[in-house]
Design an enzyme around this catalytic site. Structure first.
Site, short mmCIF file in Angstrom:
data_model
loop_
_atom_site.label_atom_id
_atom_site.label_comp_id
_atom_site.label_asym_id
_atom_site.label_seq_id
_atom_site.Cartn_x
_atom_site.Cartn_y
_atom_site.Cartn_z
N THR A 141 0.78 -1.32 -0.01
CA THR A 141 0.18 0.08 -0.18
C THR A 141 0.84 1.21 -0.04
OG1 THR A 141 -1.75 -1.21 1.12
CG2 THR A 141 -1.69 1.18 1.23
N ARG A 150 -35.15 10.80 8.85
CA ARG A 150 -35.86 9.97 8.11
C ARG A 150 -37.24 9.49 8.62
NH1 ARG A 150 -36.93 8.56 2.76
NH2 ARG A 150 -37.20 6.48 2.56
N GLU A 195 -2.82 -6.51 8.95
CA GLU A 195 -2.00 -6.25 10.42
C GLU A 195 -2.51 -7.39 11.51
OE1 GLU A 195 -0.18 -3.54 10.97
OE2 GLU A 195 -0.70 -2.47 9.27
N GLU A 224 -8.15 -14.66 11.84
CA GLU A 224 -7.98 -16.00 12.21
C GLU A 224 -6.50 -16.31 12.67
OE1 GLU A 224 -8.97 -14.99 9.41
OE2 GLU A 224 -11.50 -15.50 9.70
C1 LIG Z 1 -6.25 -3.49 1.24
C2 LIG Z 1 -4.98 -4.21 1.85
C3 LIG Z 1 -3.61 -3.43 2.14
C4 LIG Z 1 -2.72 -4.20 2.51
N1 LIG Z 1 -1.58 -3.50 2.75
C5 LIG Z 1 -0.35 -4.17 2.81
C6 LIG Z 1 1.11 -3.58 2.97
O1 LIG Z 1 1.16 -2.44 2.81
N2 LIG Z 1 2.13 -4.39 3.06
C7 LIG Z 1 1.99 -5.55 3.23
O2 LIG Z 1 3.18 -6.34 3.13
N3 LIG Z 1 0.78 -6.34 3.18
C8 LIG Z 1 -0.37 -5.69 3.12
N4 LIG Z 1 -1.49 -6.27 2.84
C9 LIG Z 1 -1.50 -7.64 3.18
C10 LIG Z 1 -2.08 -8.08 4.21
O3 LIG Z 1 -1.45 -8.05 5.38
C11 LIG Z 1 -2.25 -9.68 4.16
O4 LIG Z 1 -3.36 -9.77 3.08
C12 LIG Z 1 -2.65 -10.76 5.19
O5 LIG Z 1 -1.54 -10.68 5.87
C13 LIG Z 1 -3.36 -11.93 5.12
O6 LIG Z 1 -2.38 -12.57 4.06
P1 LIG Z 1 -2.84 -13.27 2.79
O7 LIG Z 1 -3.57 -12.25 1.99
O8 LIG Z 1 -1.93 -13.94 2.12
O9 LIG Z 1 -4.04 -14.37 3.39
P2 LIG Z 1 -3.63 -15.73 3.90
O10 LIG Z 1 -2.39 -15.94 4.74
O11 LIG Z 1 -3.66 -16.77 2.63
O12 LIG Z 1 -5.13 -16.21 4.80
C14 LIG Z 1 -6.29 -16.51 4.19
C15 LIG Z 1 -7.10 -16.81 5.32
O13 LIG Z 1 -6.77 -17.88 6.00
C16 LIG Z 1 -6.76 -17.52 7.45
N5 LIG Z 1 -5.70 -18.35 8.11
C17 LIG Z 1 -4.65 -18.13 8.05
N6 LIG Z 1 -3.98 -18.98 8.95
C18 LIG Z 1 -4.67 -19.91 9.39
C19 LIG Z 1 -5.02 -21.13 9.97
N7 LIG Z 1 -3.93 -21.62 10.54
N8 LIG Z 1 -6.13 -21.51 10.17
C20 LIG Z 1 -7.05 -21.01 9.70
N9 LIG Z 1 -7.30 -19.97 8.85
C21 LIG Z 1 -6.14 -19.32 8.68
C22 LIG Z 1 -6.46 -16.09 7.37
O14 LIG Z 1 -6.93 -15.36 8.61
C23 LIG Z 1 -7.29 -15.39 6.16
O15 LIG Z 1 -8.82 -15.52 6.45
C24 LIG Z 1 -2.68 -5.60 2.70
C25 LIG Z 1 -3.96 -6.48 2.35
C26 LIG Z 1 -4.87 -5.44 1.86
C27 LIG Z 1 -6.19 -6.40 1.45
#
Ligand SMILES: Cc1cc2nc3c(=O)[nH]c(=O)nc-3n(C[C@H](O)[C@H](O)[C@H](O)COP(=O)(O)OP(=O)(O)OC[C@H]3O[C@@H](n4cnc5c(N)ncnc54)[C@H](O)[C@@H]3O)c2cc1C
Length: 568
Positions: free
Chosen positions: A327, A454, A548, A552
């Site tokens: 971001t 409203r 952040e 989960e």
């Molecule tokens: C709008 C936006 C801005 C962002 N900005 C930044 C940024 O500036 N810099 C940066 O580095 N990242 C950034 N991110 C990334 C964000 O930190 C990640 O999306 C987040 O860490 C989750 O990782 P992932 O998307 O790979 O999900 P995954 O790790 O693939 O997880 C998918 C789902 O599985 C769940 N999960 C994970 N582990 C388990 C488990 N053991 N058991 C059951 N469920 C589990 C997670 O909670 C999630 O619901 C941003 C994301 C978004 C959407």
């Protein structure tokens, strides 16, 4: 400001009553945490991660209940402080009524979660009854959840024009809060919708004054040209500013501070003195803006698995690979980048190091820069449903040369990238809770004003019981979330509170989803229109539980794991 609701019994006694009820619920949680611990200990007496995975559901429920009960405890303390600050009177103060209602709801919610699978939580019938079915608890929960009380509070809040319970801040923080509140109302709010709907970069009219007001240096000590009095933490100050800016707009104001917050914490934790002297003054005054490049296409929550490759060459490192969701990565002139410096399989998080990668700044949705030092860095913004204003990029590193001086911690920092990531994010969680509070306040204000304006079936919306109950619950949840965040900020100022920061992040972000949903619902069809701010609040709130520390992961890997590990 007082409500004539509890005159029959002294309010301070009622708070003591609430404390004892909350304590019983905490006791049940402790019993259950110990039980899960007993099931997940391996032969060497350590907690087994794979065993714990067999209890994900109960672990999640324990984590969330612990967060709610911790918030209830905070509300009891808050109520006591309110009476100390405002003096004795017969009637209950608004804040005390809100505290009582919140405690009743938190205990009731915990009870429901545990009762659904009492045996899986390891609670005997007797233990469950002692915690939740004594006369004391049942009467308390019924009394403070009864419809008439909620309606009375809802009516009271309806007359407050969106003002809520006392923030209970000292004079300095209150001045800070009011000035950022004004900035959010006068400068950010009028631009927020346009930025969102046209997917624009945050304009200079917002960025420049925020830089001038020192917002980017809130977590940087004075000796490095920041605003933090040397040797002291001021998480509460950062929280107050973040909350007010997020009330203006989550994406176009409140989240700007997150990046320098993460970078400066990582630098303070791991940087050499030379690196601190070089970078911190620059970051404090956004020269340049910065961004965080941790997440990769295949690894998000699983930070230890990151694989962006860093290879040693003469005088520095060459980076190859992809990052995602970076971001503000276009506007930023430096990216905090986690890379794998040691490819040895099995090293996991110990093979990761942190780099400060410089690049030119640009405003658009795409960039491609041939770097003077060698290599190409390019990026493309990911179209998102909300959180617009900074753009979140896929970033590609093609033979990007980074000098040795930009390896965080120098030689000593090799293999410590994971720890610097965690140090950086330690402030990110509490800040995200503050962001959630700001979004809730904005949505709540809209819900109040629309309920007044409203008319449906010939009456204003705010005359109906269901609306009033919603407004009362919103006020209670938001106050609890705010006060919980402040109390954790104060703890962090004393060098404590890491676990609490995770608890409040979990709680505040989920709360903001419910509250913005209800604010949107109160607006009926208008709530679904792009032109109403509440539709943006709801969409923006959704992201808070994803980054952040995804909900989960945070609940299972950080909160439940630690609570279970430390259970008696
Ligand atoms: C709008 C936006 C801005 C962002 N900005 C930044 C940024 O500036 N810099 C940066 O580095 N990242 C950034 N991110 C990334 C964000 O930190 C990640 O999306 C987040 O860490 C989750 O990782 P992932 O998307 O790979 O999900 P995954 O790790 O693939 O997880 C998918 C789902 O599985 C769940 N999960 C994970 N582990 C388990 C488990 N053991 N058991 C059951 N469920 C589990 C997670 O909670 C999630 O619901 C941003 C994301 C978004 C959407």
């Amino acid at each position: 400001m007082s409500l004539d609701m509890s005159s029959s019994q002294k309010a301070s006694d009622l708070i003591s009553h609430a404390r004892s009820v909350v304590e019983q619920a905490q006791h049940a949680l402790n019993t259950s945490l110990s039980y899960i611990k007993s099931l997940c200990i391996n032969e060497s007496g350590r907690l087994s991660g794979s065993k714990l995975d067999e209890y994900q559901l109960v672990s999640y429920e324990l984590a969330y209940s612990s967060a709610e009960i911790a918030a209830a405890n905070t509300m009891c303390n808050y109520a006591t402080q309110i009476r100390e600050a405002k003096g004795d009177q017969d009637n209950a103060y608004l804040e005390e009524e809100i505290a009582l209602m919140f405690c009743a709801e938190a205990v009731q919610n915990t009870r429901s979660r545990l009762s659904a699978r009492q045996n899986e939580f390891g609670l005997s019938t007797e233990q469950f009854s002692t915690a939740f079915e004594t006369d004391n608890t049942v009467k308390f929960c019924q009394e403070y959840q009864q419809t008439s009380k909620l309606v009375e509070l809802g009516n009271f809040m309806l007359d407050q024009d969106g003002r809520t319970a006392d923030y209970l801040l000292d004079e300095d923080k209150e001045i800070m809060r009011e000035s950022f509140q004004r900035f959010a109302s006068d400068v950010v709010m009028p631009k927020a919708e346009h930025i969102h709907r046209d997917d624009l970069m945050i304009p200079d009219e917002i960025l420049k004054p925020l830089v001038e007001m020192g917002c980017f240096g809130l977590s940087i000590p004075e000796k490095y040209d920041g605003l933090l009095v040397d040797g002291k933490e001021d998480n509460l100050g950062m929280i107050v500013v973040t909350e007010e800016l997020s009330r203006g707009s989550l994406a176009a104001a409140g989240s700007l501070i997150t990046r320098p917050e993460i970078l400066s914490r990582a630098l303070l934790a791991g940087g050499t003195e030379e690196q601190k002297q070089h970078w911190l003054p620059k970051l404090a005054w956004a020269e340049p803006f910065c961004a965080v490049a941790i997440t990769e296409p295949d690894f998000g929550s699983d930070v230890a698995g990151m694989k962006l490759k860093a290879e040693k060459v003469d005088g520095g490192w060459v980076l190859n690979g992809a990052k995602t969701w970076c971001t503000f990565g276009g506007k930023a002139g430096v990216l905090l980048t986690l890379a794998r410096t040691n490819p040895e399989p099995g090293l996991g998080h110990k093979g990761l190091s942190m780099f400060l990668v410089e690049k030119p700044s640009s405003d658009g949705h795409e960039f491609r820069h041939e770097l003077e030092r060698g290599g190409v860095i390019s990026g493309k913004a990911i179209p998102t449903i909300g959180y617009r204003g900074m753009h979140s990029f896929d970033v590609f590193f093609d033979n990007v040369f980074v000098p040795d001086s930009h390896l965080l911690g120098g030689e000593a920092g090799l293999g410590k990238g994971f720890y610097y990531t965690m140090a950086g994010f330690s402030g990110g969680r509490i800040q995200t809770a503050a962001r959630a509070n700001g979004v809730m306040q904005a949505a709540y204000e809209k819900a109040i004003s629309y309920s007044k304006e409203r008319k449906v079936f010939g009456q204003r919306l705010g005359n109906y019981q269901l609306t009033l109950v919603k407004l009362a619950r919103m006020a209670s949840l938001m106050t609890a979330s705010r006060q919980f965040t402040y109390s954790v900020g104060r703890l962090m100022d004393e060098g404590k509170g890491q676990m609490e920061a995770s608890l409040v992040k979990l709680f505040a972000c989920k709360s903001s989803e419910w509250l913005t949903r209800e604010a949107m619902q109160i607006h009926g069809g208008m709530g679904y229109a792009e032109e109403s701010a509440v539709s943006r609040y709801w969409i923006d709130a959704r992201v808070l539980s994803i980054f952040e520390g995804a909900e989960e992961t945070l609940a299972l890997k950080v909160i439940a794991r630690s609570l279970i590990e430390n259970a008696a």
